[in-house]
Design a protein around this motif. Sequence first.
Motif, mmCIF file in Angstrom:
data_model
loop_
_atom_site.group_PDB
_atom_site.id
_atom_site.type_symbol
_atom_site.label_atom_id
_atom_site.label_comp_id
_atom_site.label_asym_id
_atom_site.label_seq_id
_atom_site.Cartn_x
_atom_site.Cartn_y
_atom_site.Cartn_z
ATOM 1 N N LEU A 1 42.129 35.763 23.733
ATOM 2 C CA LEU A 1 42.730 34.500 24.351
ATOM 3 C C LEU A 1 43.500 35.002 25.824
ATOM 4 O O LEU A 1 43.151 34.098 26.684
ATOM 5 C CB LEU A 1 43.872 33.979 23.477
ATOM 6 N N ALA A 2 43.991 36.031 25.542
ATOM 7 C CA ALA A 2 44.760 36.709 26.959
ATOM 8 C C ALA A 2 43.841 36.869 28.044
ATOM 9 O O ALA A 2 44.018 36.671 29.134
ATOM 10 C CB ALA A 2 45.459 37.844 26.599
ATOM 11 N N HIS A 3 42.613 37.445 27.559
ATOM 12 C CA HIS A 3 41.476 37.491 28.623
ATOM 13 C C HIS A 3 40.128 36.555 28.825
ATOM 14 O O HIS A 3 39.651 36.796 29.388
ATOM 15 C CB HIS A 3 40.786 38.907 28.042
ATOM 16 N N ALA A 4 40.632 35.345 28.174
ATOM 17 C CA ALA A 4 39.587 34.236 28.357
ATOM 18 C C ALA A 4 39.778 33.810 29.731
ATOM 19 O O ALA A 4 40.771 33.855 30.369
ATOM 20 C CB ALA A 4 40.316 32.979 27.511
ATOM 21 N N PRO A 5 38.672 33.468 30.074
ATOM 22 C CA PRO A 5 38.429 33.032 31.812
ATOM 23 C C PRO A 5 39.369 32.052 32.194
ATOM 24 O O PRO A 5 40.051 32.086 33.316
ATOM 25 C CB PRO A 5 36.872 32.441 31.882
ATOM 26 N N GLU A 6 39.759 30.874 31.256
ATOM 27 C CA GLU A 6 40.611 29.998 31.719
ATOM 28 C C GLU A 6 42.106 30.425 31.770
ATOM 29 O O GLU A 6 43.086 29.712 32.303
ATOM 30 C CB GLU A 6 40.614 28.799 30.545
ATOM 31 N N ASN A 7 42.417 31.433 31.120
ATOM 32 C CA ASN A 7 43.842 31.985 31.315
ATOM 33 C C ASN A 7 44.008 33.180 32.442
ATOM 34 O O ASN A 7 45.033 33.705 32.446
ATOM 35 C CB ASN A 7 44.038 32.927 29.924
ATOM 36 N N LEU A 8 42.844 33.422 33.008
ATOM 37 C CA LEU A 8 43.001 34.405 34.462
ATOM 38 C C LEU A 8 42.695 33.853 35.553
ATOM 39 O O LEU A 8 41.670 32.986 35.693
ATOM 40 C CB LEU A 8 41.895 35.479 33.914
ATOM 41 N N LEU A 9 43.286 34.085 36.743
ATOM 42 C CA LEU A 9 43.213 33.643 37.920
ATOM 43 C C LEU A 9 43.348 34.667 39.083
ATOM 44 O O LEU A 9 44.071 35.577 38.846
ATOM 45 C CB LEU A 9 43.829 32.423 38.413
ATOM 46 N N THR A 10 42.472 34.721 40.194
ATOM 47 C CA THR A 10 42.774 35.591 41.111
ATOM 48 C C THR A 10 43.992 35.114 41.990
ATOM 49 O O THR A 10 43.996 33.992 42.386
ATOM 50 C CB THR A 10 41.532 35.597 42.271
ATOM 51 N N VAL A 11 44.730 35.904 42.443
ATOM 52 C CA VAL A 11 45.960 35.767 43.154
ATOM 53 C C VAL A 11 46.289 36.776 44.466
ATOM 54 O O VAL A 11 45.870 38.020 44.224
ATOM 55 C CB VAL A 11 47.203 35.734 42.385
ATOM 56 N N CYS A 12 46.784 36.161 45.417
ATOM 57 C CA CYS A 12 47.250 37.076 46.368
ATOM 58 C C CYS A 12 48.638 37.862 46.108
ATOM 59 O O CYS A 12 49.226 37.306 45.045
ATOM 60 C CB CYS A 12 47.383 36.481 47.759
ATOM 61 N N PRO A 13 49.086 38.654 46.759
ATOM 62 C CA PRO A 13 50.483 39.133 46.537
ATOM 63 C C PRO A 13 51.511 38.279 46.353
ATOM 64 O O PRO A 13 52.288 38.404 45.536
ATOM 65 C CB PRO A 13 50.492 40.378 47.527
ATOM 66 N N PRO A 14 51.739 37.418 47.524
ATOM 67 C CA PRO A 14 52.985 36.401 47.582
ATOM 68 C C PRO A 14 52.653 35.494 46.259
ATOM 69 O O PRO A 14 53.864 35.213 45.463
ATOM 70 C CB PRO A 14 52.773 35.811 48.732
ATOM 71 N N ALA B 1 34.930 38.330 41.192
ATOM 72 C CA ALA B 1 33.863 37.519 41.596
ATOM 73 C C ALA B 1 33.527 36.277 41.475
ATOM 74 O O ALA B 1 33.094 35.592 42.001
ATOM 75 C CB ALA B 1 32.696 38.620 40.896
ATOM 76 N N ARG B 2 34.119 35.978 40.064
ATOM 77 C CA ARG B 2 33.999 34.428 39.875
ATOM 78 C C ARG B 2 34.894 33.578 40.959
ATOM 79 O O ARG B 2 34.314 32.470 41.272
ATOM 80 C CB ARG B 2 34.496 34.211 38.602
ATOM 81 N N ASP B 3 36.048 33.925 41.471
ATOM 82 C CA ASP B 3 36.751 33.290 42.365
ATOM 83 C C ASP B 3 36.654 33.422 43.479
ATOM 84 O O ASP B 3 37.094 33.027 44.462
ATOM 85 C CB ASP B 3 38.250 33.685 41.924
ATOM 86 N N GLY B 4 35.365 34.256 43.960
ATOM 87 C CA GLY B 4 34.745 34.450 45.261
ATOM 88 C C GLY B 4 35.669 35.182 46.075
ATOM 89 O O GLY B 4 35.871 35.235 47.401
ATOM 90 N N GLN B 5 36.556 36.183 45.515
ATOM 91 C CA GLN B 5 37.505 36.991 46.383
ATOM 92 C C GLN B 5 38.387 36.161 47.069
ATOM 93 O O GLN B 5 38.968 36.655 48.070
ATOM 94 C CB GLN B 5 36.810 37.930 47.050
ATOM 95 N N LYS B 6 38.918 35.006 46.376
ATOM 96 C CA LYS B 6 39.932 34.149 47.227
ATOM 97 C C LYS B 6 41.213 33.984 46.235
ATOM 98 O O LYS B 6 40.780 33.770 44.773
ATOM 99 C CB LYS B 6 39.322 32.781 47.678
ATOM 100 N N CYS B 7 42.291 34.033 46.692
ATOM 101 C CA CYS B 7 43.211 33.415 45.870
ATOM 102 C C CYS B 7 43.299 31.866 45.202
ATOM 103 O O CYS B 7 42.779 31.043 46.031
ATOM 104 C CB CYS B 7 44.669 33.737 46.456
ATOM 105 N N ARG B 8 43.435 31.990 43.818
ATOM 106 C CA ARG B 8 43.221 30.510 43.584
ATOM 107 C C ARG B 8 44.152 29.557 43.800
ATOM 108 O O ARG B 8 44.220 28.220 43.506
ATOM 109 C CB ARG B 8 42.810 30.436 41.868
ATOM 110 N N VAL B 9 45.560 30.070 43.917
ATOM 111 C CA VAL B 9 46.639 29.366 44.198
ATOM 112 C C VAL B 9 46.675 28.732 45.647
ATOM 113 O O VAL B 9 46.769 27.630 46.059
ATOM 114 C CB VAL B 9 47.717 30.243 43.910
#
Length: 853
Positions: free
Chosen positions: A711-724, A669-677
């Motif tokens: 730390l592993a679950h901190a927001p800055e350590n998590l990002l939305t990604v697509c399969p590739p 939800a934070r990333d707007g359902q888009k791959c951050r990469v």
Amino acid sequence: MMIETLAAALRADGNFIRNVTAWRTLSARGADTTAWPADLDPRLAEVGHRLGIDALYTHQTRAIVTALRGENVILTTGTASGKTLGYTLPLLNTLMRDPTATALLIFPTKALAHDQITAMEQWIGALQAPLALRPYDGDTPQRHRAAIRNEARILVTNPDMLHLGILPHHTRWVRFFSGLRYIVLDELHTYRGIFGSHVANVLRRARRVARFYGAEPQFVSASATIANARELVEAVWEDPVVAVEEDGAPYGQRHVIFYNPPLLNPDLGLRASAAGEAIKLTLKLLQAGVQTILFARARVTVELLLRELRARATDAGFAPDAIQGYRGGYLPQERRAIERDLRDGKTRVVVATNALELGIDIGALDASILVGYPGTIAATRQQMGRAGRRAGASLSVLVATPSPLDQYLISHPEYFFGRSPEEARVNPDTLSLLAAHLTCAAFELPFEPGAPFGKAQHASAILEALSAEDVLHERNGRFTWVGEAYPAQALSLRSATADNVVIHAMLERGALGGVIGTVDRPSAPNLVHEGAVYLHGGEMYLIEALDWEQGIALARPATLDYYTIASASTQVERLAVRRAIGDLKATPQLTDEEVRVHTKPAAYRRVQQSTHETLGWGEIDLPEQVMETEAFRLTLPSTLVEDLAEAGVMLAPLDYGPAWPEIRKTILARDGQKCRVCGTTAQPGHPLDVHHLTGLRTFLAQYPRQEALRLAHAPENLLTVCPPCHRQLERARGARTALSGLSYLLRNLAPVFLMCDPGDLGTSVEARDAESALPAIIVFDDVPGGAGLSPRLVDLWPRLVEATLERVQTCPCTDGCPSCVGPVGESEPGAKSAARQLLAQMVEDDFWKMPPL
């Protein structure tokens, strides 16, 4: 014959001899002597004869004659070869004949300075000469200082006091500086890297002040054997110096043994404890009546060895005080008492850090045991040379730890026996360091237009820059200091800060007791954080509070069954690239960089004394430390990451527990359902996922589990990604697995090729390097401003990468151990095979042979 009998017994001991990788017996040799030089004052020869010195060693005579000709001289001969007389006699000769002459003697430590004072007082007393010999250091009472300034003919100090307490106040020393004929710098080999670079600048300032008062002092120095003594001394003094290297002193027969503790578990690569094996050997020596010195690399190790040795020696019927510890942080009166008891033979075993490596007189010990390779050949020879300081036979044993550095040396003894000692280097013109000392020099004496500062290049440009920043005031090309306090107060020669943390004992009901020790501020977060176990003189204390701002730690006596080990998180920020090899299109890239290192104390482990198992964790709440330094960076290209992935170098999936689905939903939800990469939205049959930039296992190696999960679950350590992109990131993390093992190897093996101490280097591993978004290892100089060490890895890489590959291939463990990529449980799973695959690929590609960009 006591040592010979013991050596024969060890040779016959099958359990001992099967773990010996090298045993060299170095033959005894006689003295090469000459008559007393005719140019010396006859009174000196007469006193020498009364003191039992009927002839001088050839190197002593050559040094004396060279100095009497007015030339600068460096004596670099073996341990206990009588180098002190080489500078003492010409100095006394000059001062006896010229009543206005003075001499400045500089020693790296106060302990060594006071030891040399005792030896020189014997000569002055026998001469009955009016030569006021005075110490002047941090222990000198204020009430005595004015008298010392007025009467001292021979002033004994250390670099820190010269920098802080003498040069800034030179107007109180007019008589002394006006007559200054000699500057003596003992133990030259200790002045390397950042410390030596500082001292070279302090000597520039001292010569500048002396010239202002009309003096041009002569320089005499002494050093342990190093490969480039003349080069080093001329870099420090900046004038020609005659090197005296041929050693005429006698030496007794010496047995030098390399011992590798037995392998207990080949799959895990676990060996018997080096400390435990050293204790068993020390007890044999104690029972045989052999006076022994036991060297360890760390303060904590010294105290743990001391406690265990005392306990076991007491069980065997020996008095506990027959075994003493010796390290930095002990109070001066404690160290003097231990030194005296060693000379008198009351202390039979001393457990020490390298604080006893220098030439302090502790008598004639029979054996030396080294728990771990000290880091350099020169230091190893110095420590081994503390035994056998008379003509009799001696025994020296190097007991290897499981570290890759020790294991490499213990399996390649020819590296030690077949090589000359290391070179020592300084770089006094490092920009930040030179600017700091120019500021100190401007406080001491204004800089006139065009005036030099030694042979420093760009001094005028730096003075102008300091003026532009309002640090100095410039008028008609003349630069002066304009501040209130003197700038030397803010500049430490040995660390990033100028002060120590003082440790006070806590009495009943919280009352403050006396000082039990000190620790330098950079080491304080690891040694005296709240909850730390602090060991001193074999006694155990629990640190109950640390006032970081005031520099005070409060310690309560305690009886505990554990000790503590601290850890920190490190981030490295690139400031500039000075040199690069490789283009990252198809090859790894090596870079020489200027960096900023951010270090944050994180947590500490409580470790069981008997089993060395982790009992629990605690947090450390101290400010982040920031340091600018030099670094080497190895960055992997995407093609090599793909190769590692195809070879199966991937991490197993991690289980983040029942909270993971909710965390995943929040990040999507934070990333707007888009791959951050790449910005892609979810596609039919290809849903988006959430990726950890840093995996949980990495945090678990440094933090308690709850903190690691946070730390592993901190927001800055998590990002939305697509399969590739997820596959790409997972491959990068697979590469990080290889890099984690390689990083451990580099930090431990690089000192072999850089000829430095392992503690001089720090490392950081990045799964996605901020500079390239590719996996990288950074090796940095762990001293402010850098010491020129890690950048040399760019050129040394071919030899280093082959040595690391050999270490991984020959280590008998299954999936990592302390002797290769790190212990199981601390290294990433699969780190050994991943590191082996990566190293083999790099050795095969020969990428380092590409020309610099």
